[in-house]
Every structure is written in structure tokens, then in C-alpha cells.
Design an enzyme around this catalytic site. Structure first.
Site, mmCIF file in Angstrom:
data_model
loop_
_atom_site.group_PDB
_atom_site.id
_atom_site.type_symbol
_atom_site.label_atom_id
_atom_site.label_comp_id
_atom_site.label_asym_id
_atom_site.label_seq_id
_atom_site.Cartn_x
_atom_site.Cartn_y
_atom_site.Cartn_z
ATOM 1 N N ASP A 1 0.779 -1.209 0.054
ATOM 2 C CA ASP A 1 -0.013 0.012 0.006
ATOM 3 C C ASP A 1 0.965 1.216 0.028
ATOM 4 O O ASP A 1 1.936 1.262 0.556
ATOM 5 C CB ASP A 1 -0.995 -0.024 1.182
ATOM 6 C CG ASP A 1 -2.263 0.671 0.803
ATOM 7 O OD1 ASP A 1 -3.340 0.265 1.088
ATOM 8 O OD2 ASP A 1 -2.092 1.937 1.018
ATOM 9 N N ASN B 1 -9.177 1.369 -4.032
ATOM 10 C CA ASN B 1 -10.298 1.714 -3.770
ATOM 11 C C ASN B 1 -10.943 2.411 -4.898
ATOM 12 O O ASN B 1 -10.229 2.964 -5.828
ATOM 13 C CB ASN B 1 -10.358 2.881 -2.772
ATOM 14 C CG ASN B 1 -9.099 3.627 -2.579
ATOM 15 O OD1 ASN B 1 -8.013 3.139 -2.858
ATOM 16 N ND2 ASN B 1 -9.275 4.937 -2.236
ATOM 17 N N GLU C 1 -14.840 -9.498 -5.593
ATOM 18 C CA GLU C 1 -14.671 -9.968 -4.156
ATOM 19 C C GLU C 1 -16.276 -9.838 -3.582
ATOM 20 O O GLU C 1 -16.803 -8.670 -3.735
ATOM 21 C CB GLU C 1 -13.575 -9.347 -3.142
ATOM 22 C CG GLU C 1 -13.625 -9.868 -2.012
ATOM 23 C CD GLU C 1 -13.401 -11.380 -1.817
ATOM 24 O OE1 GLU C 1 -12.555 -11.878 -2.366
ATOM 25 O OE2 GLU C 1 -14.453 -12.069 -1.307
ATOM 26 N N LYS D 1 -20.285 -8.805 -10.481
ATOM 27 C CA LYS D 1 -20.176 -7.946 -9.020
ATOM 28 C C LYS D 1 -21.008 -6.818 -8.872
ATOM 29 O O LYS D 1 -21.801 -6.874 -7.882
ATOM 30 C CB LYS D 1 -18.758 -7.431 -8.991
ATOM 31 C CG LYS D 1 -18.442 -6.921 -7.812
ATOM 32 C CD LYS D 1 -18.613 -7.593 -6.483
ATOM 33 C CE LYS D 1 -18.703 -6.625 -5.407
ATOM 34 N NZ LYS D 1 -18.876 -7.392 -4.095
ATOM 35 N N CYS E 1 -20.003 -0.478 0.150
ATOM 36 C CA CYS E 1 -20.330 -0.848 -1.492
ATOM 37 C C CYS E 1 -21.798 -0.693 -2.205
ATOM 38 O O CYS E 1 -21.832 -0.394 -3.378
ATOM 39 C CB CYS E 1 -20.099 -2.498 -1.528
ATOM 40 S SG CYS E 1 -18.382 -2.807 -1.005
HETATM 41 P P1 NAD Z 1 -9.989 0.771 0.993
HETATM 42 O O1 NAD Z 1 -10.198 2.094 0.981
HETATM 43 O O2 NAD Z 1 -10.153 -0.124 2.450
HETATM 44 O O3 NAD Z 1 -8.312 0.226 0.434
HETATM 45 C C1 NAD Z 1 -7.829 0.526 -0.567
HETATM 46 C C2 NAD Z 1 -6.737 0.594 -0.331
HETATM 47 O O4 NAD Z 1 -5.866 0.906 -1.653
HETATM 48 C C3 NAD Z 1 -6.063 2.029 0.464
HETATM 49 O O5 NAD Z 1 -5.438 1.505 1.589
HETATM 50 C C4 NAD Z 1 -5.364 2.696 -0.342
HETATM 51 O O6 NAD Z 1 -4.264 3.339 0.171
HETATM 52 C C5 NAD Z 1 -4.754 1.794 -1.391
HETATM 53 N N1 NAD Z 1 -4.179 2.248 -2.576
HETATM 54 C C6 NAD Z 1 -4.810 3.052 -3.680
HETATM 55 N N2 NAD Z 1 -4.297 3.345 -4.389
HETATM 56 C C7 NAD Z 1 -2.701 2.629 -4.422
HETATM 57 C C8 NAD Z 1 -1.940 2.485 -5.219
HETATM 58 N N3 NAD Z 1 -1.686 3.057 -6.445
HETATM 59 N N4 NAD Z 1 -1.008 1.838 -4.954
HETATM 60 C C9 NAD Z 1 -0.938 1.062 -3.627
HETATM 61 N N5 NAD Z 1 -2.081 1.149 -2.947
HETATM 62 C C10 NAD Z 1 -3.025 2.029 -3.239
HETATM 63 O O7 NAD Z 1 -10.938 -0.227 -0.082
HETATM 64 P P2 NAD Z 1 -11.590 -1.541 0.218
HETATM 65 O O8 NAD Z 1 -12.782 -1.459 1.040
HETATM 66 O O9 NAD Z 1 -10.384 -2.630 0.534
HETATM 67 O O10 NAD Z 1 -12.119 -1.810 -1.428
HETATM 68 C C11 NAD Z 1 -11.334 -2.082 -2.319
HETATM 69 C C12 NAD Z 1 -12.158 -2.660 -3.632
HETATM 70 O O11 NAD Z 1 -12.947 -3.606 -3.314
HETATM 71 C C13 NAD Z 1 -13.179 -1.423 -4.012
HETATM 72 O O12 NAD Z 1 -13.231 -1.513 -5.453
HETATM 73 C C14 NAD Z 1 -14.500 -1.966 -3.647
HETATM 74 O O13 NAD Z 1 -15.696 -1.613 -4.063
HETATM 75 C C15 NAD Z 1 -14.346 -3.489 -3.528
HETATM 76 N N6 NAD Z 1 -15.162 -4.456 -2.471
HETATM 77 C C16 NAD Z 1 -15.230 -3.816 -1.082
HETATM 78 C C17 NAD Z 1 -15.559 -4.606 -0.460
HETATM 79 C C18 NAD Z 1 -15.917 -4.156 1.246
HETATM 80 O O14 NAD Z 1 -16.591 -4.886 2.009
HETATM 81 N N7 NAD Z 1 -15.034 -3.248 1.659
HETATM 82 C C19 NAD Z 1 -16.223 -5.794 -0.700
HETATM 83 C C20 NAD Z 1 -16.184 -6.211 -1.934
HETATM 84 C C21 NAD Z 1 -15.496 -5.263 -2.872
HETATM 85 C C1 UDX Z 2 -22.069 -6.050 0.793
HETATM 86 C C2 UDX Z 2 -22.169 -7.429 0.305
HETATM 87 O O1 UDX Z 2 -22.959 -8.127 1.146
HETATM 88 C C3 UDX Z 2 -21.067 -8.172 -0.251
HETATM 89 O O2 UDX Z 2 -21.354 -9.451 -0.619
HETATM 90 C C4 UDX Z 2 -20.111 -7.250 -1.137
HETATM 91 O O3 UDX Z 2 -18.929 -7.834 -1.228
HETATM 92 C C5 UDX Z 2 -19.979 -5.861 -0.418
HETATM 93 O O4 UDX Z 2 -21.058 -5.238 -0.059
HETATM 94 P P1 UDX Z 2 -21.323 -5.288 3.227
HETATM 95 O O5 UDX Z 2 -21.637 -3.827 2.722
HETATM 96 O O6 UDX Z 2 -20.174 -5.546 3.833
HETATM 97 O O7 UDX Z 2 -21.394 -6.181 1.897
HETATM 98 O O8 UDX Z 2 -22.321 -5.611 4.249
HETATM 99 P P2 UDX Z 2 -23.771 -6.281 4.063
HETATM 100 O O9 UDX Z 2 -24.040 -7.301 5.175
HETATM 101 O O10 UDX Z 2 -24.354 -6.641 2.840
HETATM 102 O O11 UDX Z 2 -24.631 -5.153 4.826
HETATM 103 C C6 UDX Z 2 -24.917 -3.740 3.932
HETATM 104 C C7 UDX Z 2 -25.854 -2.978 4.532
HETATM 105 O O12 UDX Z 2 -27.272 -3.464 4.341
HETATM 106 C C8 UDX Z 2 -25.799 -2.847 6.084
HETATM 107 O O13 UDX Z 2 -25.803 -1.517 6.234
HETATM 108 C C9 UDX Z 2 -26.690 -3.713 6.632
HETATM 109 O O14 UDX Z 2 -27.093 -3.481 8.169
HETATM 110 C C10 UDX Z 2 -27.812 -3.511 5.635
HETATM 111 N N1 UDX Z 2 -28.846 -4.643 5.605
HETATM 112 C C11 UDX Z 2 -28.393 -5.982 5.258
HETATM 113 C C12 UDX Z 2 -30.184 -4.466 5.934
HETATM 114 O O15 UDX Z 2 -30.544 -3.370 6.305
HETATM 115 N N2 UDX Z 2 -30.930 -5.556 5.815
HETATM 116 C C13 UDX Z 2 -30.579 -6.816 5.483
HETATM 117 O O16 UDX Z 2 -31.316 -7.728 5.632
HETATM 118 C C14 UDX Z 2 -29.192 -7.025 5.225
#
Ligand code: NAD
Ligand code: UDX
Length: 469
Positions: free
Chosen positions: A35, A89, A160, A219, A275
Site C-alpha cells: 500500500d 479503492n 470479491e 459483481k 459498497c
Molecule cells: P480501502 O479504501 O479500504 O483500501 C484500498 C487501499 O488501496 C487503500 O489503503 C489505499 O491506500 C490503497 N491504494 C490506492 N491506490 C493505491 C496504489 N496506487 N498503490 C498502492 N495502494 C493503493 O478499500 P476496500 O474497502 O478494500 O475496497 C477495495 C475495492 O474492493 C473497492 O473497489 C471496493 O468496491 C471493493 N470491495 C469492497 C468490499 C468491502 O466490503 N469493503 C467488498 C467487496 C469489494
Molecule cells: C456487501 C455485500 O453483502 C458483499 O457481498 C459485497 O462484497 C460488499 O457489499 P457489506 O456492505 O460489507 O457487504 O455488508 P452487508 O452485510 O451486505 O450489509 C450492507 C448494509 O445493508 C448494512 O448497512 C446492513 O445493516 C444492511 N442490511 C443488510 C439491511 O438493512 N438488511 C438486511 O437484510 C441485510
């Protein structure tokens, strides 16, 4: 092609847990999570990891220093790796074309350019971030412009599906893993190489292989469909409140239909998280860009219903408190967007509390996991001078629910933390102003029991206050 060395660019909520689980399950593969954020990397190397996820510490501590490493030297680890996850991100754009809707792909592009610039051997580049359909095409163009006879790039899409709070179980036992590739010989070989990595612990029948574009779109589709279920049940919760139906009973009754299923039908104050909103808006923007306005408007309604639900709850609170909350103390239990996470991104709590502050209420907040600094940051308006001071004057962050509730006019459940179910509500009732109003935005409390104690209770989707307030 056998993968021996993996670099994950992006040490966030996805990159960190995902790559850590790969290291945990594949002792024969070296995994380095990189990172540009030094503080984040330092935290990953410390005893206090930068994110809270049940089970994450066990996984990280089991393999850190053995086959799992953390580094800010992105270039070095790109060069050493044979497979690179891009897990950076992709937030909603704040300005410029598509502002407020389109995904900001600047970080994905920067990471791709880094790979293109420093790679001296062939790499498999895996799009892990959630991106609009056909982003892999742009990555391909950047990488192809830098490929030579000795340096070739294959691009895969491997979105993911983990949810925060359950990231580790989701990664250890996913419903499915999805890997999209170009349908060329080399694309398919790269796809097989990643299948082999996941096959260390995931049954082959749970690994789906598709073309690149299906994988990218799946996704966005998965998140849109999940969010749509929540908006649907929340829309029905308003009908329940107006008719006397009970939204939990309705959800149970419809969910028993195996075609509908019972999951993601819990009515709430509105979905939050990094998300759902972002990815729906991303799909809306994509649809507009593809000249499909009817499709765009269809999905936009899922987002609009979520906004409506939050506003509807705030209105209900204000009208119940005799149409004014000025100078009243409002206790808010929960600030994270859901239980078992310290993440506050797009949390409904932020919208609600900002509205309460606008009404000049004093808000007492308690959350078991969210850092205090994060709460101040979320509630301050960026760029407004002295705004943080104003925030501090209007809110108090409390050490527990009892402190928050003391002398409060209303208690509001915003996050469904388990500990809120077993609080000593007799004690809370004694300490609150009377009438003591309680608003359950998560449908987790035993409302009849609370009414026996003396609370005036409103639960989303239940016709609770009729004839009682
Ligand atoms: P995040 O903001 O927590 O992490 C992203 C990281 O990438 C940061 O720490 C940032 O500093 C780093 N970064 C950015 N540009 C960079 C570069 N050029 N080189 C090195 N590091 C760099 O984001 P996240 O929640 O992990 O999400 C990442 C991706 O996964 C997003 O596209 C998001 O939509 C997707 N996603 C998130 C979730 C979730 O639950 N958070 C679930 C599924 C998919
Ligand atoms: C979501 C998707 O579930 C996951 O598959 C994807 O990769 C990322 O986005 P996340 O946002 O981490 O995950 O949590 P999730 O459990 O889906 O909840 C999202 C929001 O919906 C929360 O605020 C939760 O409280 C709300 N929620 C969820 C409801 O209000 N009702 C439900 O029945 C389920």
C-alpha cells in the site's frame, strides 16, 4: 503456469483479509500486501491491525513473517510477483464528469500504470476492485502499450463478494469464487493458474469461470440485487406502519417461499457500507452511458428508496417528540454501518445525526468499535471552517450505552450490535427523561417488554405507537 509469488496492491478491507487468507491457506505461496499508505502498512505489521474483523488476527498472526508480508515498496513486489491483485479503492467520483455516480477509476489506473512501468517479466494482473463493466479493457490497453516479447500481461477479473464483519468466514468458505478471463489460450491458462490458487481450499465446483465482462458485471449485479431486496422490504415497512402489518412477519411469510428466500429481508433504517450505494450508482451511471435510461432509472430507485427510508425515520422521531428536538438530548446507539465492524462508510448513523444536529439537538453517541476520531471526521462538513468545533459542541461520544442514555429524551438503535439486546433497560428507563421514547431502527429489541417497563416504543415497520404516545 504455477503461482508462487503474489503481490496485492491495496491493503484495505478487501486486499488485507483476502490476501491474508490466501497466505494462510497456501503455505507454498509467498504473499505480499502493498500500500502507499505507510500508516496502514505499519498497523498491519503491529499488534493492532488497521481493521476490525472477527477471526482476522488469528489468520494474520498465523502466517505474518512466514509467507505473508506487508510493504510500501510497491515496485519491488510488483517486480517479484507472478500474480498481482489490484485491490485499490474505487469510490464514487466527487467532481467532474459523472460526479456523484460514476466510479473513480484513478486508483485502478495508477496501479495499472505502476505495473506497466516496473514489470520486467510476464504477470497475471487480477482486477479485484469492483469496477464498471469493461474496465479490464482500459487496463489491457495500458498494459499492452508496455508489453514486449519478454513481458506479457494477462488480465483476470476476480471480484470479491465478502461482507464486512464476516470477511474471514466468507473467504474461508465462499458461496462461490468468480474468475473471468479473455477466452484466448493465454487468458484461459492464466484463469487456470488462479483456479489452482483457490483450489487449495475451495472445492472446484464452487469456482466459476466466465468471460471477463460477465465477471465484472456479476459483481455490480450481485450488490444491486442484494440492495434491491433491502429497499423492497424497507418500502414495505412503510406500508406496514400505515396498515398495522408487521414487517418481520411479512418478511418471514414471503421468505418461506423458496423462490424468494429469507436472507436480506431485514427491514432497517437503511443500508450503509462502502459498497451498496457506490455500486448501484456505478450501475446507474453505466446504464446511462450505454444509453439505457430506463434501466438506469430502475436501479436508481433502489438508491432513492434507501434515502427515503433514512429521512422517514428522522421525520418519525421528530414528529413523535412533539415536532421539536431542539435542545433535547438524543442518544444514538451504534455508529458503524452494521454490527461487528468499525467501518462507518455511508452509515445511516451519519445521515441521522447530521439531521439531529441541524435541529439543534444534543446527540450522545455510543458505538463499541468505532474510533472517536472517525465519528468527528464523519460528522464534520469538509471545508467548513470551525465546523469540527461546532460538531464537538453538539455531540458527546460516550463510553457506554448507559452514559449515552442518561437524561436523554429519546434512545435510538441505529446499529444492530448484539450488546444492545441485553442492556439493563430498567436502569436506562429510570435515567431517561419522561416520557422515555425508544426508536428501534434495527428491529432487534423486545418491544412489548420495553413497553411494560414504560418506554414509548417505535419500531420500523411496526404500527407501534398507535394510541400509545
Ligand atoms: P480501502 O479504501 O479500504 O483500501 C484500498 C487501499 O488501496 C487503500 O489503503 C489505499 O491506500 C490503497 N491504494 C490506492 N491506490 C493505491 C496504489 N496506487 N498503490 C498502492 N495502494 C493503493 O478499500 P476496500 O474497502 O478494500 O475496497 C477495495 C475495492 O474492493 C473497492 O473497489 C471496493 O468496491 C471493493 N470491495 C469492497 C468490499 C468491502 O466490503 N469493503 C467488498 C467487496 C469489494
Ligand atoms: C456487501 C455485500 O453483502 C458483499 O457481498 C459485497 O462484497 C460488499 O457489499 P457489506 O456492505 O460489507 O457487504 O455488508 P452487508 O452485510 O451486505 O450489509 C450492507 C448494509 O445493508 C448494512 O448497512 C446492513 O445493516 C444492511 N442490511 C443488510 C439491511 O438493512 N438488511 C438486511 O437484510 C441485510
Amino acid at each position: 503456469m504455477t503461482v508462487k509469488n503474489i503481490c496485492c496492491i491495496g491493503a484495505g478491507y478487501v486486499g488485507g483479509p483476502t490476501a491474508a487468507v490466501i497466505a494462510y491457506k497456501c503455505p507454498d505461496i509467498k504473499v505480499t500486501i502493498c500500500d502507499i499508505n505507510q500508516k496502514r502498512i505499519d498497523a498491519w505489521m503491529s499488534d493492532k491491525l488497521p481493521i476490525y474483523e472477527p477471526g482476522l488476527e488469528e489468520v494474520v498472526f498465523a502466517c505474518r513473517g512466514k509467507n505473508l508480508f506487508f510493504s510500501t515498496d510497491v515496485d519491488k513486489h510488483i517486480e517479484e510477483a507472478d500474480l498481482i491483485f489490484v485491490s485499490v479503492n474505487t469510490p464514487t467520483k466527487k467532481q467532474g464528469l459523472g460526479a456523484g455516480m460514476a466510479a473513480d477509476l484513478a486508483y485502478v489506473e495508477a496501479a495499472t500504470r505502476r505495473i506497466a512501468n516496473v514489470a520486467k517479466s510476464s504477470k497475471i494482473v487480477v482486477e479485484k476492485s469492483t469496477v464498471p463493466c469493461r474496465t479490464a479493457q482500459s487496463m489491457r490497453t495500458i498494459l499492452d502499450a508496455n508489453s514486449t516479447d519478454n513481458v506479457k500481461f494477462d488480465i483476470l477479473s476476480n471480484p470479491e463478494f465478502l461482507a464486512e464483519g464476516t470477511a474471514i468466514p466468507d473467504l474461508l468458505k465462499p458461496d462461490r469464487v468468480l474468475i473471468g478471463s479473455l477466452q484466448t489460450e493465454s487468458g484461459k491458462a492464466a484463469q487456470q493458474a488462479l483456479v489452482d490458487v483457490y483450489s487449495h481450499w475451495i472445492p472446484r465446483e464452487n469456482i466459476i469461470t466466465t468471460n471477463l465482462w460477465s465477471s465484472e458485471l456479476s459483481k455490480l449485479a450481485a450488490n444491486a440485487l442484494l440492495a434491491q431486496r433491502i429497499s423492497s422490504i424497507n418500502a414495505l415497512s412503510a406500508v406496514c406502519e400505515a396498515t398495522g402489518a408487521d414487517v418481520d412477519e411479512v418478511a418471514y411469510a414471503v421468505g418461506r417461499d423458496t423462490r424468494i428466500g429469507s436472507k436480506f429481508l431485514k427491514a432497517s433504517v437503511g443500508f450503509g457500507g462502502s459498497c451498496f450505494q457506490k455500486d448501484i450508482l456505478n450501475l446507474v451511471y453505466l446504464s446511462y452511458s450505454l444509453n439505457l435510461p430506463e434501466v438506469a432509472e430502475y436501479w436508481n430507485q433502489v438508491y432513492l428508496m434507501n434515502e427515503y427510508q433514512k429521512k422517514r425515520f428522522v421525520k418519525k422521531i421528530i414528529s413523535t417528540l412533539f415536532n421539536t428536538i431542539t435542545h433535547k438530548k438524543i442518544a444514538v446507539l451504534g455508529f458503524a454501518f452494521k454490527k461487528d465492524t468499525g467501518d462507518t462508510r455511508e452509515s445511516a448513523a451519519i445521515t441521522l445525526i447530521k439531521d439531529f444536529m441541524q435541529e439543534n439537538a444534543h446527540v450522545a453517541i455510543y458505538d463499541p468499535k468505532v474510533e472517536h476520531e472517525q465519528i468527528y471526521m464523519d460528522l464534520a462538513e469538509p471545508g467548513v471552517v470551525d465546523n469540527r468545533k461546532q460538531v464537538q459542541e453538539k455531540i458527546t461520544i460516550c463510553k457506554d450505552a448507559y452514559e449515552a442514555a442518561k437524561d436523554a429524551d429519546a434512545l435510538i438503535i441505529v446499529t444492530e450490535w448484539d450488546e444492545f439486546k441485553s442492556l439493563d433497560y430498567e436502569r436506562i428507563y429510570k435515567d431517561m427523561q419522561k416520557p422515555a421514547f425508544l426508536f428501534d431502527g434495527r428491529l432487534i429489541l423486545d418491544a412489548p417488554k420495553l413497553r411494560e417497563i414504560g418506554f414509548k416504543v417505535h419500531v420500523i415497520g411496526k404500527n407501534a405507537l398507535e394510541g400509545r404516545a
